[in-house]
Design an enzyme around this catalytic site. Structure first.
Site, PDB file in Angstrom:
ATOM      1  N   GLY A   1      93.115  56.641 -43.432  1.00 29.84           N
ATOM      2  CA  GLY A   1      92.932  55.328 -42.812  1.00 29.84           C
ATOM      3  C   GLY A   1      92.982  54.182 -43.801  1.00 29.84           C
ATOM      4  O   GLY A   1      93.790  54.167 -44.725  1.00 29.84           O
TER       5      GLY A   1
ATOM      6  N   GLY B   1      92.570  59.503 -38.020  1.00 32.28           N
ATOM      7  CA  GLY B   1      91.653  60.069 -37.013  1.00 32.28           C
ATOM      8  C   GLY B   1      91.330  61.521 -37.316  1.00 32.28           C
ATOM      9  O   GLY B   1      90.192  61.964 -37.156  1.00 32.28           O
TER      10      GLY B   1
END
Ligand code: AMP
Length: 396
Positions: free
Chosen positions: A353, A376
């Site tokens: 991320g 995720g």
């Protein structure tokens, strides 16, 4: 349990269905702006074709509405892959159907075929058994090397290996590396083990905090999520981003943590989140009218000192609004401290991320042990969740 890897599959003369993650960013002219995901899949593809196997690649790209859309075609990815491999790579017009079966039957050992975007079929995300059957019928063996979607039970990630059955399913070399770092290194960490969590919201990371509190010696908190904890301590947060409804939860996490949760002691504040913002540093309470946008210099120094003692470090979420220069320092100091402690033999892991984007931007990505390719997916891994798509594959 260790998983069988692609290297252990007898691929010679076999058609190997490989779930890769070619979900690359494209610009308005459909040119690839970041090819790291394609590069990351090369070792697995090479392992197959160098041993006389046939690689049939499946991937999604973007979020098509369940039918073909030119802007989500895997054409740019297939063309780029051909350049990287230095050999022709064909793109099928679809991922299933008569024409695709015809193309597949003409493949020779060492060939590479990219199937068109699996999400051009609604059945992909629903793990539709008919789509899984049709895809599975194209191959003899199955390899999953798409860590970014390994937490999703889709046709190409779950239905296909389920159909193919035991003895024919393995992980790719990228997933092997992800499991080694996010799995083994964090399951049996060397201590001191420090987790650093930041980003916008506590609510996104509650399960990660809870899981890491059971394993880490310290959990350092930064980013806007710190302000929800400040509120739980009865501090003022000015106009800072925080989640009032999560204050009771932050309170109970602080109680459970018994001193393991480390919060910022000072904060970089401003009235606007811009590159020109005039900043000041406050300790404790954030005054009315001000917003916190980064951990302060004393906090950054304290976090750097703690990180320098660690043998294992995992980091997810920036310490502040690192996209804007005035609020970059905390995130930069954490990135530099992780690079520094890596040079002294610690295992350091960036959990995907925005922290992965930050460490790239600072030019330090190759100075840490591992930068996860899953956003995720790595977050779910840090929550301690199992991945049914990977559990299903053969053990070593
Ligand atoms: P996440 O996706 O939850 O990891 O959040 C990442 C985003 O949080 C980044 O875009 C940061 O700019 C943002 N962020 C970090 N700290 C703050 C803060 N103090 N105030 C507002 N946004 C923040």
């Amino acid at each position: 349990m260790e998983k069988k890897t692609v290297d252990a599959l007898a691929v010679s003369g076999k058609k190997v269905l490989v779930r890769v993650d070619f979900n690359v960013p494209l610009d308005e002219y459909l040119a690839i702006t970041d090819d790291r995901r394609i590069i990351a899949a090369l070792p697995t593809i090479r392992s197959i074709i160098s041993r006389g196997g046939i690689a049939i690649l499946m991937s999604h790209l973007g979020r098509p509405k369940g039918g073909p859309e030119a802007r989500y075609s895997l054409k740019p990815a297939a063309e780029h892959l051909a350049k990287l491999l230095g050999q022709p790579v064909r793109l099928a017009p679809d991922c299933v159907g008569e024409q695709v079966r015809h193309m597949v039957s003409a493949l020779k050992p060492g060939d590479v075929l990219v199937l068109e975007n699996t999400r051009f079929h609604k059945g992909e995300e629903k793990n539709d058994p008919q789509l899984a059957d049709e895809l599975a019928a194209l191959g003899d063996l199955y390899v999953n090397d798409a860590f970014g979607t390994a937490h999703r039970k889709h046709a190409s990630t779950y239905g296909v290996p389920e159909k193919l059955g035991a003895g024919r399913r393995a992980i790719g070399l990228l997933i092997q590396k992800e499991l080694q770092f996010l799995g083994q290194s964090l399951e049996h960490p060397q201590h001191p083990f420090i987790a650093i969590l930041g980003g916008a919201k506590v609510s996104d990371k509650i399960a990660v905090i809870e899981n890491l509190l059971t394993k880490a010696d310290h959990v350092l908190i930064g980013g806007a999520m710190a302000y929800t904890f400040f509120m739980a301590q009865g501090k003022k947060v000015g106009n800072s981003l925080c989640e009032k409804d999560k204050v009771p939860l932050a309170k109970s996490l602080l109680e459970k943590a018994g001193g393991k949760l480390v919060l910022p002691t000072d904060t970089v504040v401003a009235t606007e989140m811009t590159d020109q913002a005039k900043t000041s540093v406050v300790s404790g309470d954030i005054p009315d009218g001000m917003e916190g946008f980064d951990i302060g210099p004393a906090t950054a120094k304290h976090y750097a000192a703690l990180i320098s003692t660690a043998r294992t470090v995992v980091w997810n979420g920036p310490m502040g609004v690192f996209e804007k220069k005035p609020f970059q320092n905390g995130t930069r100091v954490v990135a530099e401290s992780m690079a520094g402690v890596t040079a002294h033999g610690a295992t350091t892991i960036i959990g995907g991320g925005d922290s992965a984007a930050a460490i790239e931007e600072f030019g330090l990505a190759d100075k840490v042990s591992h930068v996860s390719t899953g956003g995720g997916a790595s977050l779910e891994f840090l929550e301690g969740k199992g991945f049914p798509c990977l559990d299903l594959l053969d053990n070593a």
